[in-house]
Design a protein around this motif. Sequence first.
Motif, short mmCIF file in Angstrom:
data_model
loop_
_atom_site.label_atom_id
_atom_site.label_comp_id
_atom_site.label_asym_id
_atom_site.label_seq_id
_atom_site.Cartn_x
_atom_site.Cartn_y
_atom_site.Cartn_z
N UNK A 114 37.73 96.09 58.50
CA UNK A 114 36.58 95.93 57.58
C UNK A 114 36.86 94.69 56.71
N UNK A 115 35.80 94.08 56.20
CA UNK A 115 36.01 92.83 55.44
C UNK A 115 36.90 93.06 54.23
N UNK A 116 37.84 92.12 54.03
CA UNK A 116 38.73 92.22 52.88
C UNK A 116 38.11 91.45 51.71
N UNK A 117 38.41 91.86 50.48
CA UNK A 117 37.86 91.13 49.33
C UNK A 117 38.40 89.70 49.27
N UNK A 118 37.62 88.81 48.73
CA UNK A 118 38.01 87.41 48.62
C UNK A 118 38.99 87.26 47.45
N UNK A 119 40.23 87.63 47.70
CA UNK A 119 41.23 87.65 46.64
C UNK A 119 42.32 86.63 46.97
N UNK A 120 42.83 85.97 45.94
CA UNK A 120 43.80 84.89 46.16
C UNK A 120 45.03 85.35 46.93
N UNK A 121 45.54 86.54 46.59
CA UNK A 121 46.77 87.02 47.25
C UNK A 121 46.51 87.28 48.73
N UNK A 122 45.39 87.96 49.00
CA UNK A 122 45.06 88.27 50.41
C UNK A 122 44.84 86.98 51.19
N UNK A 123 44.14 86.05 50.58
CA UNK A 123 43.89 84.77 51.26
C UNK A 123 45.19 84.02 51.53
N UNK A 124 46.11 84.09 50.55
CA UNK A 124 47.41 83.40 50.71
C UNK A 124 48.22 84.05 51.85
N UNK A 125 48.22 85.38 51.86
CA UNK A 125 48.95 86.10 52.92
C UNK A 125 48.39 85.72 54.29
N UNK A 126 47.06 85.71 54.38
CA UNK A 126 46.44 85.38 55.68
C UNK A 126 46.70 83.93 56.09
N UNK A 127 46.82 83.07 55.10
CA UNK A 127 47.00 81.65 55.41
C UNK A 127 48.44 81.29 55.78
N UNK A 128 49.40 82.01 55.17
CA UNK A 128 50.81 81.60 55.35
C UNK A 128 51.74 82.66 55.97
N UNK A 129 51.35 83.91 55.97
CA UNK A 129 52.28 84.95 56.43
C UNK A 129 51.74 85.82 57.57
N UNK A 146 50.87 87.15 60.73
CA UNK A 146 51.09 86.53 62.05
C UNK A 146 49.83 86.45 62.91
N UNK A 147 48.98 87.44 62.81
CA UNK A 147 47.79 87.42 63.67
C UNK A 147 46.85 86.28 63.24
N UNK A 148 46.76 86.03 61.94
CA UNK A 148 45.90 84.94 61.47
C UNK A 148 46.52 83.58 61.80
N UNK A 149 47.84 83.50 61.64
CA UNK A 149 48.52 82.24 61.97
C UNK A 149 48.34 81.92 63.45
N UNK A 150 48.49 82.94 64.28
CA UNK A 150 48.35 82.75 65.73
C UNK A 150 46.92 82.36 66.08
N UNK A 151 45.98 83.06 65.48
CA UNK A 151 44.56 82.76 65.78
C UNK A 151 44.22 81.33 65.36
N UNK A 152 44.65 80.97 64.16
CA UNK A 152 44.35 79.62 63.64
C UNK A 152 45.00 78.56 64.54
N UNK A 153 46.22 78.85 65.02
CA UNK A 153 46.90 77.88 65.89
C UNK A 153 46.11 77.67 67.19
N UNK A 171 54.56 80.20 62.02
CA UNK A 171 55.03 81.34 62.82
C UNK A 171 56.52 81.18 63.17
N UNK A 172 56.87 79.96 63.56
CA UNK A 172 58.27 79.67 63.88
C UNK A 172 59.17 79.89 62.68
N UNK A 173 58.69 79.45 61.50
CA UNK A 173 59.45 79.65 60.26
C UNK A 173 59.69 81.12 59.98
N UNK A 174 58.63 81.91 60.18
CA UNK A 174 58.78 83.37 59.98
C UNK A 174 59.82 83.92 60.95
N UNK A 175 59.80 83.41 62.18
CA UNK A 175 60.77 83.87 63.19
C UNK A 175 62.20 83.56 62.73
N UNK A 176 62.39 82.34 62.23
CA UNK A 176 63.74 81.94 61.80
C UNK A 176 64.22 82.83 60.64
#
Lengths: 242, 314
Positions: A179-194, A196-203, A222-227
Motif C-alpha cells: 500500500x502507498x507509504x506516506x511521503x516522509x523524509x525517513x522513508x524516502x531516504x531508506x528507499x533511496x539509499x538502503x 534493496x528492492x528499490x535500489x535494484x529497481x532503480x538500477x 547495493x554493492x556497498x550494502x553487500x560489503x
Amino acid sequence: MRELYTMRFTALRLIRAWVVLLLLFVVPFVLVTLLSIIMGDAEEGGLLLRNEINVMMVLAFQLFGGSVAMNYIHQDFFTERRYRIQSLPMNTTLYGFTTMLIGTLYSIILGALLAGYTVLVWNVDWGNIAWSIFIIALMATLSSIVCLIFTFSVKKFNIAERLSEVYGVGAILIAGLIFPMPDHAVINWVNEYINPIMLAYEAIDAYRNANVGDAWMNAGLLGGLIVITFVIMLLLGRRRMP
Amino acid sequence: MTIAAMQGIVKRYGNELALDYVDLSIHEGEIIGLLGPNGAGKTTLIHTLLGMIPFDKGSIQLFGRTEKVFSHENKQKMGLVTQELTVFEDLTAKENLEFFAGVYGLKGEERKKRVEEALAFVGLSSNAGKTPAKFSGGMKRRLNIACALTHHPKFLIMDEPTVGIDPQSRNHILETVEKLREQGTTILYTTHYMEEVQTIASRVVIVDQGQIITEGTVNELIANIQHEEKINIDVSTPGDVPVERLKGLEGVKNVHVDGSTVQIISTVGSGNLDRVLSLVKETSGVVGIQAEKPDLEDVFLTLTGKQLRDGEEE
C-alpha cells in the motif's frame, strides 16, 4: 580441494528441496502469469504497467532467496550434523562458503529463469537483460548475507527465519508495493539509499532509460550494502560458527 | 601402540564440571566400551577427544602426536558415528557415502569400490538408490555408520549407535562392530546398554558425573565385586521399604528399589539376610526372594550407587 567436491552434493540437495523451488520459482511464476493476464496492455503515465509489476515481482522474490543458504548453513553447522562435519578432514569455513555460494547461485538462476520467462512470454522490457541478471545476482547475494547475519545473531533458528521474513516483507512494504507509504523524509531516504528492492529497481530502470550513471550508482549502493553486511556476517560468523 | 590418550582433561560448562580430570588411553585393536548413564559426560568426552570442543585443562595425544593433534592428517585416520542421525535426507544412501568418501580424499574407481563395499558391509546394497526418508530407523542408523567407514578409519568413535532401534537392527549393528574388530579397527563405543558392552567390548570404562570411576575387562570388573552378594526381594508395598534403615545395617553397601523389587548389595558373609528380611517384612510384605551372581550392572550399581537406566529420562 575437498571443499569444492562437496558443491555437487549441495546442489543436489537444493534441486531436490521442492519447497524451495515452490517458494522461489513456482509461486512467482504463477503470480507473474496471473498479473500479466490481468494487466494486459494497461498503461499509467505512459508506462506499461506489466513491465513495472513483473520486474518488481521478480526482484521481490529475490529478497527471500537467502533462506536457502540460511537453511543449509543451519542444518550443517547448528544441528547435530555439525559434529560430523567438524570431524571431516576439510576446512569447515570454506565448506560454509561453498554452501552459501551454491544457495546464492540457485537463487540467481531461478531469478534469471523468471526474468527470461517474462521477456519471452509477456514481452516485458528489462532493458539490458545481462545487466538485470547482474542486479538480480547482487540482490540474491545481499539476501544470503542478511539471512546468515540473522542465523548467527540469534540462538533459535525459527527466530532467524522470522527475521528473514521481516527483512523481505519489510523491504516490500517500505517500497510501497503493498500500500502507498506516506511521503516522509525517513522513508524516502531508506528507499533511496538502503531498501534493496528499490535500489535494484532503480538500477534496472535507469539502464532501461539509458541513464547509465544512475544505474551504476544504484548498483554501487547495493554493492556497498553487500560489503558492509559481509563484514558484519564475517564477524558474527567467526563468533558463532563451530 | 597407543591410538589415543587423554591426560587430566577438565572441561567446564560455566560452573558445571562436565569432565573431571579424565585420564584415558586407547590402544590399537581395542574395543573400548564407554559406559555411563545419560548426562555422565560420554558425549563431551568424545567431542573433546575429537577436538570439537575446547577443554580447560590437560592434554590429548592422537596417533602419537601431541602437537597439531586435530590436524586433517589425524582426522583422516578417524571416523565418527554420531549419536543423532546426521546423514543428508535429500541425498540417496549411495550419494551420502560418495559425499563422505570424497571428503576423505577417495577418488574415481577407488571411491566407487569403497562406497559399494560400505553399503554391502551394513546391508544396504539393495537400497543404495533410495533416500533415507524411505528407510526404517534401523536402516538409517546403519547408513549413519556406513558414512564413517568408506575411508577405512584406524580409529572409529561410535556414540550410542543403537539408541532407539529395534533388537534386530541392534544385533545387525553389533555384528558390524564385531566385523570391524576382526579387520583391526580400534573402536571407542559409548552406550548405556550394559548387554552391548558385555557382548563386544574388550575393555570397559565406566563414566559417571564426568569422572572415569573404573576400567578393566568385564571379568576384571566383576571379579572386583566378587566379595559382594546381591539379594533381590520382591515386596507387595515397595513404597514402604525402609531404605535408610536397610542401608544402616552392617555389611549392607547399597539398597535400590526398582518397581516392586528391593535390591540389596552387601558384603559376602555378613550374615545379615535374617535382619534384612525382618526389616522388610515389618513394613512391606515379602513376596519372593532370590540371590544372584553379580554382573556388570552390579559393578555400576556398587560404584555409583545407582542403576544405569536411572539417568535415561534426564
